[in-house]
Design a protein around this motif. Structure first.
Motif, mmCIF file in Angstrom:
data_model
loop_
_atom_site.group_PDB
_atom_site.id
_atom_site.type_symbol
_atom_site.label_atom_id
_atom_site.label_comp_id
_atom_site.label_asym_id
_atom_site.label_seq_id
_atom_site.Cartn_x
_atom_site.Cartn_y
_atom_site.Cartn_z
ATOM 1 N N LYS A 172 0.833 -1.201 0.000
ATOM 2 C CA LYS A 172 0.000 0.000 0.000
ATOM 3 C C LYS A 172 0.870 1.255 0.000
ATOM 4 O O LYS A 172 1.824 1.362 0.760
ATOM 5 N N ARG A 173 0.499 2.196 -0.872
ATOM 6 C CA ARG A 173 1.219 3.469 -0.892
ATOM 7 C C ARG A 173 0.823 4.278 0.339
ATOM 8 O O ARG A 173 -0.354 4.396 0.675
ATOM 9 N N LEU A 174 1.827 4.869 0.994
ATOM 10 C CA LEU A 174 1.585 5.576 2.246
ATOM 11 C C LEU A 174 1.697 7.090 2.121
ATOM 12 O O LEU A 174 1.329 7.809 3.047
ATOM 13 N N ASP A 175 2.204 7.579 0.999
ATOM 14 C CA ASP A 175 2.518 9.008 0.912
ATOM 15 C C ASP A 175 1.595 9.772 -0.034
ATOM 16 O O ASP A 175 1.977 10.807 -0.572
ATOM 17 N N GLU A 176 0.383 9.241 -0.246
ATOM 18 C CA GLU A 176 -0.580 9.986 -1.062
ATOM 19 C C GLU A 176 -0.798 11.367 -0.441
ATOM 20 O O GLU A 176 -1.035 11.495 0.759
ATOM 21 N N GLY A 177 -0.711 12.402 -1.256
ATOM 22 C CA GLY A 177 -0.869 13.758 -0.746
ATOM 23 C C GLY A 177 0.325 14.259 0.025
ATOM 24 O O GLY A 177 0.251 15.312 0.679
ATOM 25 N N GLY A 178 1.451 13.528 -0.052
ATOM 26 C CA GLY A 178 2.655 13.927 0.660
ATOM 27 C C GLY A 178 3.390 15.056 -0.037
ATOM 28 O O GLY A 178 2.915 15.615 -1.039
ATOM 29 N N PRO A 179 4.586 15.371 0.444
ATOM 30 C CA PRO A 179 5.307 16.537 -0.080
ATOM 31 C C PRO A 179 5.864 16.359 -1.486
ATOM 32 O O PRO A 179 6.231 17.345 -2.123
ATOM 33 N N GLY A 180 5.957 15.140 -1.995
ATOM 34 C CA GLY A 180 6.462 14.947 -3.346
ATOM 35 C C GLY A 180 7.273 13.675 -3.464
ATOM 36 O O GLY A 180 7.581 13.013 -2.471
ATOM 37 N N GLU A 207 3.631 7.388 18.799
ATOM 38 C CA GLU A 207 3.421 6.048 18.225
ATOM 39 C C GLU A 207 4.770 5.387 17.940
ATOM 40 O O GLU A 207 5.232 5.350 16.795
ATOM 41 N N PRO A 208 5.444 4.866 18.965
ATOM 42 C CA PRO A 208 6.751 4.222 18.754
ATOM 43 C C PRO A 208 6.697 3.080 17.744
ATOM 44 O O PRO A 208 7.713 2.753 17.119
ATOM 45 N N GLU A 209 5.506 2.492 17.585
ATOM 46 C CA GLU A 209 5.388 1.355 16.654
ATOM 47 C C GLU A 209 5.657 1.767 15.216
ATOM 48 O O GLU A 209 5.927 0.904 14.348
ATOM 49 N N LEU A 210 5.600 3.061 14.911
ATOM 50 C CA LEU A 210 5.913 3.520 13.555
ATOM 51 C C LEU A 210 7.342 3.166 13.169
ATOM 52 O O LEU A 210 7.648 2.962 12.004
ATOM 53 N N MET A 211 8.242 3.111 14.151
ATOM 54 C CA MET A 211 9.643 2.794 13.869
ATOM 55 C C MET A 211 9.834 1.313 13.563
ATOM 56 O O MET A 211 10.849 0.924 12.987
ATOM 57 N N ASP A 212 8.857 0.503 13.982
ATOM 58 C CA ASP A 212 8.968 -0.942 13.773
ATOM 59 C C ASP A 212 8.313 -1.412 12.484
ATOM 60 O O ASP A 212 8.414 -2.574 12.109
ATOM 61 N N ARG A 213 7.626 -0.525 11.809
ATOM 62 C CA ARG A 213 6.965 -0.883 10.558
ATOM 63 C C ARG A 213 8.021 -1.070 9.470
ATOM 64 O O ARG A 213 9.049 -0.396 9.454
ATOM 65 N N HIS A 214 7.778 -1.982 8.550
ATOM 66 C CA HIS A 214 8.700 -2.190 7.438
ATOM 67 C C HIS A 214 8.237 -1.369 6.232
ATOM 68 O O HIS A 214 7.217 -1.671 5.606
ATOM 69 N N TYR A 215 9.020 -0.341 5.931
ATOM 70 C CA TYR A 215 8.727 0.546 4.807
ATOM 71 C C TYR A 215 9.581 0.156 3.604
ATOM 72 O O TYR A 215 10.579 -0.563 3.727
ATOM 73 N N ALA A 216 9.200 0.670 2.445
ATOM 74 C CA ALA A 216 9.992 0.471 1.235
ATOM 75 C C ALA A 216 9.796 1.656 0.305
ATOM 76 O O ALA A 216 8.800 2.381 0.390
ATOM 77 N N LEU A 217 10.763 1.855 -0.581
ATOM 78 C CA LEU A 217 10.678 2.860 -1.628
ATOM 79 C C LEU A 217 10.442 2.151 -2.959
ATOM 80 O O LEU A 217 11.159 1.195 -3.290
ATOM 81 N N ARG A 218 9.450 2.600 -3.709
ATOM 82 C CA ARG A 218 9.179 2.035 -5.032
ATOM 83 C C ARG A 218 9.582 3.070 -6.076
ATOM 84 O O ARG A 218 9.102 4.205 -6.070
ATOM 85 N N ASP A 219 10.495 2.670 -6.979
ATOM 86 C CA ASP A 219 10.958 3.620 -7.990
ATOM 87 C C ASP A 219 10.077 3.552 -9.235
ATOM 88 O O ASP A 219 9.126 2.767 -9.312
ATOM 89 N N LYS A 220 10.381 4.377 -10.225
ATOM 90 C CA LYS A 220 9.549 4.484 -11.426
ATOM 91 C C LYS A 220 9.614 3.237 -12.305
ATOM 92 O O LYS A 220 8.767 3.032 -13.170
ATOM 93 N N ALA A 221 10.621 2.398 -12.088
ATOM 94 C CA ALA A 221 10.701 1.132 -12.827
ATOM 95 C C ALA A 221 9.935 0.023 -12.110
ATOM 96 O O ALA A 221 9.908 -1.123 -12.575
ATOM 97 N N GLY A 222 9.298 0.381 -10.993
ATOM 98 C CA GLY A 222 8.525 -0.603 -10.239
ATOM 99 C C GLY A 222 9.334 -1.426 -9.263
ATOM 100 O O GLY A 222 8.797 -2.344 -8.624
ATOM 101 N N GLU A 223 10.625 -1.115 -9.129
ATOM 102 C CA GLU A 223 11.480 -1.872 -8.221
ATOM 103 C C GLU A 223 11.252 -1.415 -6.776
ATOM 104 O O GLU A 223 11.108 -0.225 -6.491
ATOM 105 N N LEU A 224 11.251 -2.397 -5.859
ATOM 106 C CA LEU A 224 10.979 -2.140 -4.449
ATOM 107 C C LEU A 224 12.280 -2.189 -3.654
ATOM 108 O O LEU A 224 12.963 -3.216 -3.639
ATOM 109 N N HIS A 225 12.595 -1.084 -2.994
ATOM 110 C CA HIS A 225 13.809 -0.995 -2.184
ATOM 111 C C HIS A 225 13.401 -0.913 -0.717
ATOM 112 O O HIS A 225 12.962 0.136 -0.238
#
Length: 651
Positions: free
Chosen positions: A215-223, A537-555
């Motif tokens: 799920k994308r988390l930064d909808e409406g974010g800074p860019g 919300e300390p649990e925010l630090m325990d969440r596993h995030y990722a960056l998705r680039d324009k080629a669809g690759e997940l980092h």
């Protein structure tokens, strides 16, 4: 501290003769520039100075009472060493005022050849603790370009404790990753940022997502430009810089045109002189600020100078990005035509091939032991929600492993600033009282090496962060007591082969697993998510995030106990089909720090069987095992930089 005109050096960049003249005429105390080879700005053919121009530049600078430093600050591969020796000999003849260096091979050659030019460490050497300074002083280092992640308060203490001259970036383009710890461009494009050819994947657009759900988390974010750090500008903080003990104020921008540099240098010159003349009466010249601001490339930041950067320090919308060097691409899978053609390494194999596994938890360590690992690496960074290794964890794993004749090596953090050094001092001091002793310690920088050697009697080996790129660097390492070194993940197979066949140390090679493209001291989720509040919300630090680039690759992003963000490649490295080519390797290593105990066991068993078949004279490859690796891989698999003939060189 009583200030004089000689208390501070204004250090300006030059990529062309016109820029050099502009720097000198605008009041620079010193200029740094590069030759046509061996420096960190290798993209532009019209920039940098050939040998004749270097001599002319030195003569011109000295005629105007300006010091001139030459950048020799990238990693050197074995095929470049003969040319490097010739270049050093020429530099000795023309006598610049200093060389900026990164690679340990340069330190070794300077000593071997009797070069008398003073040496400064490049920021690429990632020097960030006082213990490293003690070692570097032994090699004639007279100045340190400190890491960009150091605050001015930390810098002041660092300066007071070491007494060494400090150079600090105070204006210009900044990397988001820790210096020397970004291999994204080198692995994806074969053009290493550590070798002056960075294609700046940090300037790509990314989405922040939940790794598990997608799920994308930064909808409406800074860019989308989440790693696009703004340009450093310390113009409004000149008093703080000077009073922190910075000697050399470094302007970045060797690719900038002469008029651009003339404006920046003259503006800083006037401000520095005004402060030195009347510190108590000093106030920022707002006209000078206006000149800098209205002619800026990107917007401005002070990065870490006054504390942790936030969202205001990132150019999220990309509108002020002057140039995009590349676009996101799919990472390599098994595009292995070049690797298949390479001749195997010609070095004698041990009768038993050593398999080492880096793990993240005691349970994973036990799983690796049971599955056939010879060595397990424990400790170092712990990725949340995992907790850091406790003394009881070490004791438990040491007892378990030694009963089964498996060696345990203590890992240490890749970055060891003041906090980490203090913690390591206590850990190392306690080791002598342990019932079971580790087989060794793995370190990632000279400071941690110094601590381990002074506080323990254990063998010490070098991890990936040493950026081993040539066999001559192994001479430096051996001379300094290192017993084994891990090869850089940016090497092509041909370049790795040269090291293994000629090194004076046993060489470890990573053969499987996830690996970091960047290590950053920024909190990317906090920067991108408007409601992020780790106190509520300390649990925010325990969440596993990722960056998705324009080629669809997940980092994927992993956050360690120090708050650093480790950004991973989308694909894991897998060299299983090619193990027969990797002869003479002292240690075959699996990166399983982020794997479950079950996955760790599966990987260890498969590679144990393959290496044992090789040792017995049989073919290592088994189609069923390879299929198991592919089907159970949490991410795609690929061969990384081994698809290239070489990491593009500096000649």
């Amino acid at each position: 501290m009583i200030l004089t005109r000689k208390s501070v050096e204004l250090l300006a960049p030059a990529g062309t003769w016109d820029a050099l003249v502009a720097d000198v005429e605008s009041g620079a105390d010193a200029v740094y520039l590069g030759g046509k080879h061996f420096n960190m700005r290798m993209h532009e053919g019209d920039f940098n100075f050939d040998d004749a121009a270097l001599k002319k530049a030195i003569d011109y600078a000295h005629a105007h009472d300006v010091r001139l430093y030459i950048t020799l600050n990238n990693l050197i591969s074995d095929e470049e060493l003969p040319a490097l020796k010739e270049y050093l000999q020429y530099l000795e003849e023309i006598q610049p005022d200093a060389l900026l260096v990164q690679d340990f091979a340069v330190l070794e050659l300077v000593h071997e050849m009797g070069i008398t030019i003073p040496l400064h460490t490049s920021v690429m050497m990632n020097t960030h603790n006082e213990h490293a300074i003690e070692k570097l002083k032994e090699y004639g280092i007279t100045r340190i370009v400190v890491g960009r992640e150091m605050t001015l308060s930390e810098l002041a203490l660092f300066r007071a404790r070491t007494g060494i001259e400090v150079e600090y970036f105070m204006h210009g383009d900044m990397c988001i990753s820790e210096s020397g710890q970004c291999i994204h461009s080198g692995v994806v494009f074969g053009q290493s940022g550590n070798r002056g050819r960075c294609l700046k994947p940090c300037r790509w657009a990314y989405e922040l997502i939940d790794e598990k759900s997608g799920k994308r988390l930064d909808e409406g974010g800074p860019g989308p430009y989440k790693l696009a750090l703004k340009d450093m500008c310390m113009y409004r903080a000149i008093p703080e810089l000077i009073q922190a003990g910075v000697f050399s104020f470094k302007i970045e921008g060797r690719m900038r045109p002469a008029p651009f540099l003339r404006r920046i240098v003259s503006t800083y010159r006037a401000a520095i002189d005004a402060y030195i003349a009347d510190p108590t009466g000093y106030a920022t010249d707002e006209e000078g600020w206006k000149q800098l601001y209205e002619n800026r490339a990107r917007d401005f930041t002070t990065t870490f100078a006054f504390g942790q950067p936030t969202a205001k320090d990132i150019g999220f919308d990309g509108t002020r990005e002057p140039r995009f060097f590349s676009e996101a691409v799919k990472e390599a899978g098994f595009q292995d035509d070049i690797l298949k053609q390479e001749r195997p390494i010609q070095k004698e194999n041990a009768s038993h091939r050593t398999l080492a596994v880096r793990v993240g938890t005691p349970a994973a360590a036990k799983a690796a032991v049971d599955a056939g690992a010879d060595v397990v690496y424990v400790g170092g960074e712990a990725f949340r929600p995992q907790r850091p290794w406790r003394l009881t964890d070490y004791a438990e794993v040491l007892a378990y492993a030694q009963e089964r004749n498996v060696r345990v090596v203590l890992n240490t953090p890749r970055t060891t600033m003041r906090r980490e050094c203090g913690e390591l001092e206590q850990l190392f001091s306690s080791i002598r009282d342990w019932k079971q002793q580790p087989a060794g310690i793995m370190v990632s920088n000279l400071g941690a090496l110094k601590l381990a050697q002074s506080l323990t009697n254990l063998p010490v080996q070098a991890d990936l962060s040493f950026n081993l790129f040539n066999h001559l660097a192994t001479v430096f390492m051996k001379d300094n007591g290192i017993t084994q070194a891990c090869a850089s993940l940016e090497l092509s197979f041909e370049q790795l082969r040269e090291i293994v066949e000629n090194a004076v140390l046993p060489i470890e090679v990573v053969i499987h697993g996830g690996y970091e493209s960047m290590i950053c001291d920024h909190n990317f989720p906090a920067m991108s998510l408007p409601d992020y509040n780790e106190l509520n919300e300390p649990e925010l630090m325990d969440r596993h995030y990722a960056l998705r680039d324009k080629a669809g690759e997940l980092h994927r992003i992993r956050i360690d106990q120090f708050g650093r963000n480790h950004i991973y490649f989308a694909k894991d490295l897998c060299l299983y089909p090619y193990l027969a080519k990797f002869n003479g390797i002292a240690s075959y290593r699996i990166e399983a720090q982020d794997e479950t105990p079950a996955a760790t066991a599966m990987l260890t068993k498969i590679y144990r069987k393959a290496l044992d078949r090789l040792a017995g004279g049989d073919a290592s490859f088994d189609e069923h095992e390879f299929k198991t690796l592919q089907e159970n891989a949490p991410r795609g698999l690929g061969i990384g930089t081994y698809r290239f003939r070489e990491s593009r060189n500096s000649i």
